[in-house]
Motif scaffolding. Sequence first.
Motif, short mmCIF file in Angstrom:
data_model
loop_
_atom_site.label_atom_id
_atom_site.label_comp_id
_atom_site.label_asym_id
_atom_site.label_seq_id
_atom_site.Cartn_x
_atom_site.Cartn_y
_atom_site.Cartn_z
N ARG A 98 0.84 -1.20 0.00
CA ARG A 98 0.00 0.00 0.00
C ARG A 98 0.88 1.25 0.00
O ARG A 98 1.87 1.31 0.71
N ARG A 152 2.29 4.81 1.02
CA ARG A 152 2.37 5.47 2.32
C ARG A 152 1.48 6.70 2.35
O ARG A 152 1.44 7.46 1.39
N LYS A 184 4.13 11.09 3.95
CA LYS A 184 5.35 11.16 3.14
C LYS A 184 6.54 11.51 4.02
O LYS A 184 6.42 11.69 5.23
N GLU A 185 7.71 11.65 3.42
CA GLU A 185 8.95 11.89 4.17
C GLU A 185 8.87 13.18 4.99
O GLU A 185 9.30 13.23 6.14
N HIS A 222 6.91 12.62 8.07
CA HIS A 222 7.67 11.84 9.06
C HIS A 222 8.62 12.72 9.85
O HIS A 222 8.89 12.46 11.01
#
Length: 85
Positions: A45, A47, A50-51, A54
């Motif tokens: 799946r 994400r 996203k970065e 995070h």
Amino acid sequence: MARRFGTSITETVRLIGCSRSAVVSIHANWINDGDTSSRRQGVGRPRVIKEKGHRRLPRLVKQNRRQAVVQLTAQYNAGPSANVS
């Protein structure tokens, strides 16, 4: 492991029960890289966070470590990132 003990490719195919090309490519990966695990990208799946999200999440938690998850979720969703529950 069978190839390591000197078993031929044909015998290894019979032992494992997969295609000859699979045995050859996995053995070549093991010889060249010492690793046989798959490094495929894009499986599973997508994400939601996203970065950038995070990196943002720990900052939000550190601002007030005692806030409830509901408050943290509302604060995260108020930003530019995707909505999370």
